[in-house]
Scaffold this active site. Structure first.
Site: not given
Ligand SMILES: *[C@@H]1O[C@H](CO)[C@@H](O)[C@H](O)[C@H]1NC(C)=O
Ligand SMILES: *[C@@H]1O[C@H](CO)[C@@H](O)[C@H](O)[C@H]1NC(C)=O
Ligand SMILES: *[C@@H]1O[C@H](CO)[C@@H](O)[C@H](O)[C@H]1NC(C)=O
Ligand SMILES: *[C@@H]1O[C@H](CO)[C@@H](O)[C@H](O)[C@H]1NC(C)=O
Ligand SMILES: *[C@@H]1O[C@H](CO)[C@@H](O)[C@H](O)[C@H]1NC(C)=O
Ligand SMILES: *[C@@H]1O[C@H](CO)[C@@H](O)[C@H](O)[C@H]1NC(C)=O
Length: 751
Positions: A326-328, A183, A435
């Site tokens: 973009v982060s997981p 996201i 994060d």
């Protein structure tokens, strides 16, 4: 969890092999080769690369890190290039320089900076200390030789394997969307991009995965697959101490194991013996006690490996792309105190960034998050691998140039020329991200710096007026581009590169482009290629960004995102026009490729190896209680009341051990799970497996070292008798020779 699906995958694979056999047409145009090598590095005491947290030092291995390479060539004499994907935070200029030196002495001019790309997956769980600029080695206490040597050696060996295995082959390509593996972690910055531009895309992250499948023309079998997809390697948090390839490393492990287990001729692992009853298994196990520590050879653990790396293994690699924002951690970021979503523009909770933390899909279990995000990529890769039928044909070509990003002229339009700036970091950089939030009280989006921090900053380096104006609206917190003591803090000379393989074009970028920045670059390059390529490039030409490649320069946000100064923008080193500069310069490379023109290169990056400072001490000698030997059991298996273990449970044993930095056991293993097969113990799992853990413990009151081996018994594991084995090395004093040892736990039944 994974292994239940193997029979189904195996059927699918048989079909694929049949399809390949019937559709392949050996056009003899390409030679292909793949290789892979262990680059795990020091599993104790070394700071991890990524979060820049002084507290995050390695203390064991979840699973090993690898360098994975492919080489493609137009025949023996024709053009070729090599691409290496590292389970590392990022590429490093010094690593690239030293690898090139080694390749030159092996192969002369076959591989050079022009046709070699070295890319990092961006795991935040690998050893640090292998980059040559100060800013990237502050928390690792400078340069760490073991980290550096391990990476250089692994890259070299993976290329040697790929080079030696070159054979006639075909390359197939396919693309598809990966669901819910990333996201946007700076959605407020994304909204600064023009509405008309945003309207062209369905979401605020790129979901496309592009996969290459390499097939040996003689056997019809696949030898490897590489794909590119953007998501951060931050499924593991900054509290993690175990070396891990994070979600991309996990995906690669799952993919390679899936392929291998689906291919009966190279099957590894155990043979099933269903003839023994539960009570007999418990009885057999009960008779086998922990063995005392025994000395062994340096390569004993290699011989115990489940997957023997003889250069013939299938290589599956998951490469990074325009990952900047973009982060997981796809559940989003929440305040740890209230459980509510964080402030949208600043990612803070009542002004506190430390409380705003992203959640992965396995929250609060980050190992599970790593597995899930890995599986989402792995499963899409299987789909694409199975469906890839479009064959790449056409030229292999490449262009590469070094640029001084300190003061490039950037032509925005016919009347407007602007400049890039010396590197600098703003306040939003110190804020960190959802994060991994930063500690110093800054918030993302801050454009002001208080008097206290200005003092601290000025103590290090007060930015010049020119620099302050150039970087606006970034307020310079660390003027890294103007700091040269004791050696340069930031890179000035950057490599950019385009590699072409028929209708695939790879853009090697030395940093983390945000989603929109990446889209702009890809589209600009594609347009240049199509307009100037005389019909050689078409709308369907695949342009992929290979992120964090060849060197590292942090982030590249768009001009509009830069205005908000969130973490990514604040870490965009060369000012508001950084992206425009990249687009301008990549267009020149694209034009040269399209028109078949050569480029001249007058710059080269500095080799700062001779001025690196290393403050991390050597281990000062191992000790254990005098009545014990290295490898003796410290804490044996703790049996549950029922006397045996059930699939899905975790089992552990602890051994007296020596510092894993004594010998990294490269291509070997600290951990082995053994299964009794008739009279013999067979290696079933090792350090490379997701279900095993090696944890290094150092008791600072006694100075005793020990190693805990843990195994999550897979749900699909076969019933049987098992034991845990540990390999290690010891050095009683700093000058003693290294001795190798091994020990095993008591046996236990798994029912
Ligand atoms: C975020 O900032 C923008 C302007 O930068 C502003 O228009 C918007 O209202 C802010 N949103 C929130 C939720 O504070
Ligand atoms: C890069 O450009 C800056 C500004 O012109 C200059 O000071 C510096 O020496 C250049 N660096 C190299 C390595 O050429
Ligand atoms: C090992 O397993 C036992 C039984 O589950 C548990 O009580 C113990 O805490 C574990 N030890 C370690 C070091 O994880
Ligand atoms: C299976 O177990 C039985 C009983 O222990 C043993 O005699 C036999 O050799 C085993 N078979 C295999 C294939 O290991
Ligand atoms: C020793 O370890 C304990 C527990 O991990 C820690 O609190 C303490 O600070 C350590 N002491 C030293 C001198 O490192
Ligand atoms: C063996 O043990 C497992 C787990 O306790 C149980 O499900 C299974 O029924 C047992 N098998 C036999 C033959 O008793």
């Amino acid at each position: 969890m994974l292994r239940t699906k193997w029979p189904l995958y195996s059927t699918i694979l048989s079909l694929i092999i049949i399809v390949c056999n019937t559709t392949r047409h050996a056009n003899g145009d390409y030679l292909i080769g793949v290789g892979s090598y262990d680059m795990t590095g020091p599993a104790a005491d070394v700071n991890m690369m990524g979060y820049a947290s002084m507290d995050q030092n390695t203390a064991g291995v979840h699973f090993r890190l690898r360098a994975r390479a492919f080489i493609v060539a137009e025949g023996v004499q024709g053009a070729r290039f090599a691409f290496v994907n590292l389970d590392a935070g990022m590429a490093s200029q010094l690593v690239t320089i030293k690898v090139l030196e080694r390749l030159k002495s092996r192969y002369g001019d076959v591989y050079s900076e022009e046709n070699l790309a070295i890319s990092g997956t961006h795991t935040h769980a690998g050893p640090a200390g292998y980059l040559q600029y100060v800013v990237y080695s502050v928390t690792s206490l400078g340069f760490v030789h073991q980290s550096f040597d391990g990476i250089v050696n692994a890259i070299e060996q993976s290329i040697v394997q790929a080079h030696n295995s070159l054979k006639p082959g075909s390359i197939f390509i396919d693309t598809g969307d990966v669901d819910n593996a990333g996201i946007n972690r700076s959605p407020s910055a994304y909204l600064f991009n023009p509405a008309t531009e945003r309207a062209k895309y369905p979401t605020n992250v790129d979901t496309l995965m592009t996969l290459l499948k390499f097939v040996d023309d003689n056997t019809g079998k696949s030898i490897g697959a590489f794909n590119w997809f953007a998501t951060h390697g931050t499924s593991m948090s900054k509290n993690n101490k175990l070396i891990s390839g994070d979600n991309k490393g996990a995906a690669a492990r799952f993919f390679e194991d899936w392929f291998t287990s689906s291919n009966p001729t190279t099957k590894t692992g155990t043979i099933i013996n269903n003839t023994v009853s539960n009570s007999t298994l418990v009885q057999i196990a009960g008779k086998i006690k922990a063995s005392g520590g025994k000395t062994c050879g340096k390569s004993s653990s290699k011989a115990s490996k489940v997957r023997k790396n003889d250069g013939s293994l299938f290589v599956g690699a998951f490469c990074q792309s325009n990952v900047g924002d973009v982060s997981p951690n796809v559940l989003g970021a929440f305040c740890t105190d209230t459980g509510k979503p964080c402030d949208f523009n600043h990612s803070s909770c009542n002004g506190n960034t430390l409380l705003c933390v992203g959640r992965g899909p396995g929250y609060p279990d980050e190992i599970l998050s790593t597995q899930i995000i890995g599986e989402r990529q792995f499963k899409k890769a299987i789909d694409l691998f199975s469906s890839a039928k479009k064959e790449l044909t056409g030229k292999i070509d490449y262009r590469h140039v070094y640029l001084n990003f300190t003061n490039l002229d950037v032509q925005l339009d016919i009347n407007t020329v602007v400049k890039t700036c010396p590197a600098a970091l703003g306040a939003g950089f110190a804020a960190g991200t959802t994060d991994g939030p930063g500690k110093f009280g800054f918030q993302q989006g801050d454009t002001e710096i208080n008097e206290f921090w200005k003092m601290v900053r000025n103590f290090l380096k007060e930015p010049s007026k020119y620099q302050e104006d150039c970087q606006m609206p970034k307020n310079v917190l660390l003027d890294t581009g103007e700091m040269f003591d004791p050696y340069p803090w930031a890179p000035a000379i950057l490599p950019i590169q385009i590699m072409r393989l028929g209708q695939l074009v790879i853009l090697s970028v030395p940093g983390e482009f945000t989603t929109m920045a990446g889209r702009r670059l890809r589209e600009a390059v594609k347009e240049t290629l199509i307009q100037n390529g005389n019909g050689e490039f078409v709308e369907n030409t695949h342009v992929v960004i290979a992120g964090l490649t060849n060197t590292y320069t942090q982030y590249i946000a768009t001009f509009e995102e830069y205005k908000q100064q969130r973490y990514e923008a604040s870490s965009t080193l060369y000012g508001p026009h950084t992206l425009s500069a990249y687009i301008q310069e990549f267009n020149k490379l694209a034009l040269a490729i399209a028109k078949g023109e050569k480029l001249h290169n007058s710059l080269s990056p500095p080799d700062l190896s001779s001025v690196q400072i290393s403050l991390l001490g050597q281990p000062f000698g191992d000790s254990i209680p005098t009545e014990r030997k290295f490898g003796d059991i410290k804490q044996d298996i703790v049996f549950p009341k029922k006397g045996s273990f059930t699939k899905g449970e975790r089992v552990n044993a602890t051994f007296w051990s020596g510092n894993p930095r004594n010998d990294l056991l490269t291509e070997g293993s600290f951990t082995v799970v053994e299964r009794l097969q008739g009279e013999h113990w067979v290696s079933t799992y090792d350090d490379d497996d997701f279900c095993t853990y090696f944890k290094w413990n150092f008791d600072n009151s006694t100075s005793y070292g020990s190693a805990t081996i843990e195994w999550d018994i897979p749900i699909e594991e076969k019933s049987g008798v098992y034991r845990l084995r540990h390999y290690g090395s010891s050095k009683p004093t700093i000058i003693s020779p290294i001795e190798y040892f091994t020990g095993t736990s008591s046996a236990f039944a798994v029912l």
